[in-house]
Design a protein around this motif. Structure first.
Motif, mmCIF file in Angstrom:
data_model
loop_
_atom_site.group_PDB
_atom_site.id
_atom_site.type_symbol
_atom_site.label_atom_id
_atom_site.label_comp_id
_atom_site.label_asym_id
_atom_site.label_seq_id
_atom_site.Cartn_x
_atom_site.Cartn_y
_atom_site.Cartn_z
ATOM 1 N N LEU A 159 0.829 -1.207 0.000
ATOM 2 C CA LEU A 159 0.000 0.000 0.000
ATOM 3 C C LEU A 159 0.867 1.261 0.000
ATOM 4 N N LEU B 185 2.197 1.631 -3.480
ATOM 5 C CA LEU B 185 1.157 2.069 -4.421
ATOM 6 C C LEU B 185 0.993 3.580 -4.383
ATOM 7 N N LYS C 221 -4.289 2.263 -9.134
ATOM 8 C CA LYS C 221 -4.133 2.158 -7.682
ATOM 9 C C LYS C 221 -5.408 1.595 -7.058
ATOM 10 N N ALA C 222 -6.556 2.082 -7.537
ATOM 11 C CA ALA C 222 -7.835 1.592 -7.022
ATOM 12 C C ALA C 222 -8.030 0.115 -7.356
ATOM 13 N N TRP D 181 -5.680 -2.148 -7.743
ATOM 14 C CA TRP D 181 -4.817 -2.930 -6.856
ATOM 15 C C TRP D 181 -5.390 -2.998 -5.448
ATOM 16 N N VAL D 182 -5.930 -1.907 -4.937
ATOM 17 C CA VAL D 182 -6.498 -1.919 -3.585
ATOM 18 C C VAL D 182 -7.695 -2.853 -3.517
ATOM 19 N N LEU E 156 -6.468 -6.353 -3.554
ATOM 20 C CA LEU E 156 -5.887 -6.722 -2.261
ATOM 21 C C LEU E 156 -6.964 -7.009 -1.208
ATOM 22 N N ILE E 157 -8.131 -6.402 -1.379
ATOM 23 C CA ILE E 157 -9.232 -6.666 -0.442
ATOM 24 C C ILE E 157 -9.968 -7.953 -0.808
ATOM 25 N N TYR F 119 1.427 -8.808 -7.131
ATOM 26 C CA TYR F 119 2.023 -7.477 -7.041
ATOM 27 C C TYR F 119 3.532 -7.574 -6.827
#
Length: 127
Positions: free
Chosen positions: A28, A31, A42-43, A45-46, A49-50, A60
């Motif tokens: 994070l 990122l 970025k969104a 990837w987030v 990740l969730i 990643y």
């Protein structure tokens, strides 16, 4: 004996969970440190990740691991440069009082300053 193995496996799982959290926070941080990556990526990837945490963290690290290390090293160099500049600015010339008085005396002997200015510089150096 069963309690020992239950405790052992609990510790193993805690270890892997804490290791994952460390990796997650590193990802994070990377990122949001990366200026070349757009906000949409970025969104993505987030969200990944969730939704699929372990798989997306592994992907990643494989896909962007080298850039991650380079960005981290670049940030470290920038911080070191800022600290070096600050130390140089606050340390001053680093001369002793005797050195400053000698410089002032040289200026006085050369006629660049008068006796009052020499006295002021001498008092400042001794203070």
């Amino acid at each position: 004996m069963d309690d020992f193995w239950s405790w052992f496996w609990l510790m193993v799982w805690w270890f892997f969970f804490i290791a994952y959290l460390i990796i997650l926070f590193q990802i994070l941080g990377d990122l949001f440190r990366d200026k070349a990556l757009s906000g949409w990526w970025k969104a993505v990837w987030v969200v990944a990740l969730i939704l699929v945490p372990y798989l997306s963290a592994l992907i990643y690290l494989i896909a962007r691991g080298r850039g991650m290390a380079e960005r981290h090293a670049e940030e470290d160099r920038a911080r070191k440069q800022i600290m070096d500049d600050y130390v140089r600015a606050t340390a001053g010339s680093g001369k002793s009082a005797a050195g400053e008085i000698a410089d002032a005396k040289a200026l006085y002997d050369a006629g660049a300053i008068d006796a009052a200015e020499f006295t002021t510089l001498k008092a400042k150096a001794l203070a």
